[in-house]
Write a protein that holds these residues in place. Structure first.
Motif, PDB file in Angstrom:
ATOM      1  N   TYR A   1       0.765  -1.214   0.005  1.00 26.84           N
ATOM      2  CA  TYR A   1      -0.018  -0.025   0.101  1.00 26.84           C
ATOM      3  C   TYR A   1       0.774   1.321  -0.014  1.00 26.84           C
ATOM      4  O   TYR A   1       0.728   2.287   0.728  1.00 26.84           O
ATOM      5  CB  TYR A   1      -1.080   0.179   1.036  1.00 26.84           C
ATOM      6  CG  TYR A   1      -2.085  -1.107   1.033  1.00 26.84           C
ATOM      7  CD1 TYR A   1      -2.912  -1.046   0.086  1.00 26.84           C
ATOM      8  CD2 TYR A   1      -1.857  -2.196   1.998  1.00 26.84           C
ATOM      9  CE1 TYR A   1      -3.870  -2.262   0.102  1.00 26.84           C
ATOM     10  CE2 TYR A   1      -2.747  -3.498   1.954  1.00 26.84           C
ATOM     11  CZ  TYR A   1      -3.775  -3.075   0.928  1.00 26.84           C
ATOM     12  OH  TYR A   1      -4.572  -4.281   1.174  1.00 26.84           O
ATOM     13  N   GLY A   2       1.832   1.212  -0.671  1.00 27.12           N
ATOM     14  CA  GLY A   2       2.654   2.522  -0.958  1.00 27.12           C
ATOM     15  C   GLY A   2       3.846   2.491   0.111  1.00 27.12           C
ATOM     16  O   GLY A   2       4.649   3.616   0.040  1.00 27.12           O
ATOM     17  N   ILE A   3       3.957   1.810   1.196  1.00 23.48           N
ATOM     18  CA  ILE A   3       4.766   1.700   2.204  1.00 23.48           C
ATOM     19  C   ILE A   3       5.666   0.697   2.272  1.00 23.48           C
ATOM     20  O   ILE A   3       5.188  -0.454   2.043  1.00 23.48           O
ATOM     21  CB  ILE A   3       4.182   1.859   3.528  1.00 23.48           C
ATOM     22  CG1 ILE A   3       3.084   3.032   3.811  1.00 23.48           C
ATOM     23  CG2 ILE A   3       5.175   1.854   4.750  1.00 23.48           C
ATOM     24  CD1 ILE A   3       2.475   3.225   4.807  1.00 23.48           C
ATOM     25  N   GLY A   4       7.024   0.596   2.361  1.00 23.20           N
ATOM     26  CA  GLY A   4       7.925  -0.367   2.393  1.00 23.20           C
ATOM     27  C   GLY A   4       7.862  -0.967   3.858  1.00 23.20           C
ATOM     28  O   GLY A   4       8.004  -0.547   4.759  1.00 23.20           O
ATOM     29  N   VAL A   5       7.853  -2.228   3.528  1.00 19.57           N
ATOM     30  CA  VAL A   5       7.957  -3.191   4.634  1.00 19.57           C
ATOM     31  C   VAL A   5       9.176  -3.974   4.670  1.00 19.57           C
ATOM     32  O   VAL A   5       9.031  -4.816   3.481  1.00 19.57           O
ATOM     33  CB  VAL A   5       6.268  -3.976   4.845  1.00 19.57           C
ATOM     34  CG1 VAL A   5       6.525  -4.732   5.919  1.00 19.57           C
ATOM     35  CG2 VAL A   5       5.521  -2.893   4.894  1.00 19.57           C
ATOM     36  N   GLU A   6       9.800  -4.583   5.795  1.00 19.01           N
ATOM     37  CA  GLU A   6      10.717  -5.395   5.654  1.00 19.01           C
ATOM     38  C   GLU A   6      10.398  -6.579   6.696  1.00 19.01           C
ATOM     39  O   GLU A   6       9.898  -5.911   7.991  1.00 19.01           O
ATOM     40  CB  GLU A   6      12.047  -4.800   5.967  1.00 19.01           C
ATOM     41  CG  GLU A   6      12.540  -3.836   4.899  1.00 19.01           C
ATOM     42  CD  GLU A   6      13.949  -3.337   5.111  1.00 19.01           C
ATOM     43  OE1 GLU A   6      14.547  -3.692   6.130  1.00 19.01           O
ATOM     44  OE2 GLU A   6      14.191  -2.533   3.832  1.00 19.01           O
ATOM     45  N   LYS A   7      10.897  -7.861   6.657  1.00 19.36           N
ATOM     46  CA  LYS A   7      10.640  -8.990   7.581  1.00 19.36           C
ATOM     47  C   LYS A   7      11.863  -9.515   7.545  1.00 19.36           C
ATOM     48  O   LYS A   7      12.290  -9.883   6.470  1.00 19.36           O
ATOM     49  CB  LYS A   7       9.447  -9.522   7.325  1.00 19.36           C
ATOM     50  CG  LYS A   7       8.885 -10.276   8.399  1.00 19.36           C
ATOM     51  CD  LYS A   7       7.360 -10.840   8.104  1.00 19.36           C
ATOM     52  CE  LYS A   7       6.743 -11.071   9.390  1.00 19.36           C
ATOM     53  NZ  LYS A   7       5.536 -11.569   9.452  1.00 19.36           N
TER      54      LYS A   7
ATOM     55  N   LEU B   1      17.758   0.232  -1.502  1.00 22.31           N
ATOM     56  CA  LEU B   1      16.361   0.245  -2.180  1.00 22.31           C
ATOM     57  C   LEU B   1      15.313   0.929  -1.099  1.00 22.31           C
ATOM     58  O   LEU B   1      14.241   1.202  -1.585  1.00 22.31           O
ATOM     59  CB  LEU B   1      15.984  -1.219  -2.278  1.00 22.31           C
ATOM     60  CG  LEU B   1      16.668  -1.999  -3.416  1.00 22.31           C
ATOM     61  CD1 LEU B   1      15.994  -3.488  -3.645  1.00 22.31           C
ATOM     62  CD2 LEU B   1      16.510  -1.294  -4.781  1.00 22.31           C
ATOM     63  N   ARG B   2      15.809   1.103   0.213  1.00 20.02           N
ATOM     64  CA  ARG B   2      14.904   1.629   0.911  1.00 20.02           C
ATOM     65  C   ARG B   2      14.601   3.296   0.638  1.00 20.02           C
ATOM     66  O   ARG B   2      13.392   3.591   1.083  1.00 20.02           O
ATOM     67  CB  ARG B   2      15.605   1.724   2.474  1.00 20.02           C
ATOM     68  CG  ARG B   2      15.605   0.390   3.014  1.00 20.02           C
ATOM     69  CD  ARG B   2      16.654   0.360   4.293  1.00 20.02           C
ATOM     70  NE  ARG B   2      16.590  -0.942   4.858  1.00 20.02           N
ATOM     71  CZ  ARG B   2      17.230  -1.174   6.075  1.00 20.02           C
ATOM     72  NH1 ARG B   2      18.069  -0.415   6.325  1.00 20.02           N
ATOM     73  NH2 ARG B   2      17.406  -2.302   6.640  1.00 20.02           N
ATOM     74  N   ASN B   3      15.550   3.901   0.077  1.00 22.10           N
ATOM     75  CA  ASN B   3      15.270   5.180  -0.474  1.00 22.10           C
ATOM     76  C   ASN B   3      14.642   5.576  -1.546  1.00 22.10           C
ATOM     77  O   ASN B   3      14.592   6.559  -1.982  1.00 22.10           O
ATOM     78  CB  ASN B   3      16.818   6.028  -0.310  1.00 22.10           C
ATOM     79  CG  ASN B   3      17.241   5.874   1.037  1.00 22.10           C
ATOM     80  OD1 ASN B   3      16.708   5.966   1.975  1.00 22.10           O
ATOM     81  ND2 ASN B   3      18.664   5.933   0.910  1.00 22.10           N
ATOM     82  N   ARG B   4      14.289   4.325  -2.273  1.00 14.92           N
ATOM     83  CA  ARG B   4      14.031   4.316  -3.555  1.00 14.92           C
ATOM     84  C   ARG B   4      12.422   4.016  -3.976  1.00 14.92           C
ATOM     85  O   ARG B   4      11.914   3.235  -2.831  1.00 14.92           O
ATOM     86  CB  ARG B   4      14.457   3.537  -4.719  1.00 14.92           C
ATOM     87  CG  ARG B   4      16.052   3.916  -4.703  1.00 14.92           C
ATOM     88  CD  ARG B   4      16.635   3.420  -5.779  1.00 14.92           C
ATOM     89  NE  ARG B   4      18.225   3.767  -6.025  1.00 14.92           N
ATOM     90  CZ  ARG B   4      18.891   3.409  -6.770  1.00 14.92           C
ATOM     91  NH1 ARG B   4      18.605   2.591  -7.571  1.00 14.92           N
ATOM     92  NH2 ARG B   4      20.278   3.921  -6.765  1.00 14.92           N
ATOM     93  N   THR B   5      11.558   4.529  -4.732  1.00 16.12           N
ATOM     94  CA  THR B   5      10.277   4.508  -4.681  1.00 16.12           C
ATOM     95  C   THR B   5       9.840   4.143  -6.161  1.00 16.12           C
ATOM     96  O   THR B   5      10.655   4.527  -7.299  1.00 16.12           O
ATOM     97  CB  THR B   5       9.283   5.413  -4.271  1.00 16.12           C
ATOM     98  OG1 THR B   5       9.674   6.548  -4.913  1.00 16.12           O
ATOM     99  CG2 THR B   5       9.514   5.806  -2.797  1.00 16.12           C
ATOM    100  N   GLY B   6       8.718   3.300  -6.455  1.00 17.40           N
ATOM    101  CA  GLY B   6       8.534   3.154  -7.907  1.00 17.40           C
ATOM    102  C   GLY B   6       9.300   2.156  -8.316  1.00 17.40           C
ATOM    103  O   GLY B   6       9.873   1.189  -8.151  1.00 17.40           O
ATOM    104  N   LYS B   7       9.528   2.593 -10.006  1.00 17.09           N
ATOM    105  CA  LYS B   7      10.319   1.690 -10.769  1.00 17.09           C
ATOM    106  C   LYS B   7      11.860   1.786 -10.421  1.00 17.09           C
ATOM    107  O   LYS B   7      12.423   0.835 -10.399  1.00 17.09           O
ATOM    108  CB  LYS B   7      10.369   2.358 -12.278  1.00 17.09           C
ATOM    109  CG  LYS B   7       9.229   1.691 -12.947  1.00 17.09           C
ATOM    110  CD  LYS B   7       9.350   2.098 -14.425  1.00 17.09           C
ATOM    111  CE  LYS B   7       8.317   1.366 -15.353  1.00 17.09           C
ATOM    112  NZ  LYS B   7       8.640   1.670 -16.769  1.00 17.09           N
TER     113      LYS B   7
END
Length: 113
Positions: A66-72, A100-106
């Motif tokens: 939903y547009g938010i980065g989630v790490e597990k 990759l945490r600082n990047r969004t989209g493509k």
């Protein structure tokens, strides 16, 4: 003493799982216990880090939800892991993909091999 520890660790290592690499797109099924029922829940994303080795190996999987980065972080040899599917391999030149945490989209996607 070290021989005892080594033998115990070798017994606990799972051999039914595929070899995971940094940049792989994976689907991890892990067991969820709700009351007296048990079910498998899927978590799909990109492997951005691998740590340790042998029985203590863990992988960190990142996805956008939903547009938010989630790490597990998953312990690979845990009995709570049902199965792991490698969906695709990504091209990378780093040991950890924390950028990759600082990047969004493509920009947050890796090239497929």
């Amino acid at each position: 003493m070290n021989n005892i520890i080594d033998t115990l660790e070798k017994e606990g290592i799972r051999t039914d799982l595929p070899k995971l690499e940094i940049g792989d797109h994976v689907k991890i099924y892990f067991k969820i216990i709700e009351g007296n029922k048990e079910r498998l829940q899927a978590y799909e994303g990109t492997v951005i880090a691998k740590k340790n080795g042998s029985i203590r190996e863990t992988v960190t999987v990142r996805r956008i939800s939903y547009g938010i980065g989630v790490e597990k972080t998953f312990p690979v040899n845990s009995p709570k892991i049902g199965s792991i599917e490698v969906i695709g391999h990504g091209q990378n030149r780093r040991a950890k993909l924390y950028y990759l945490r600082n990047r969004t989209g493509k920009a947050a996607k890796l090239k497929k091999i």
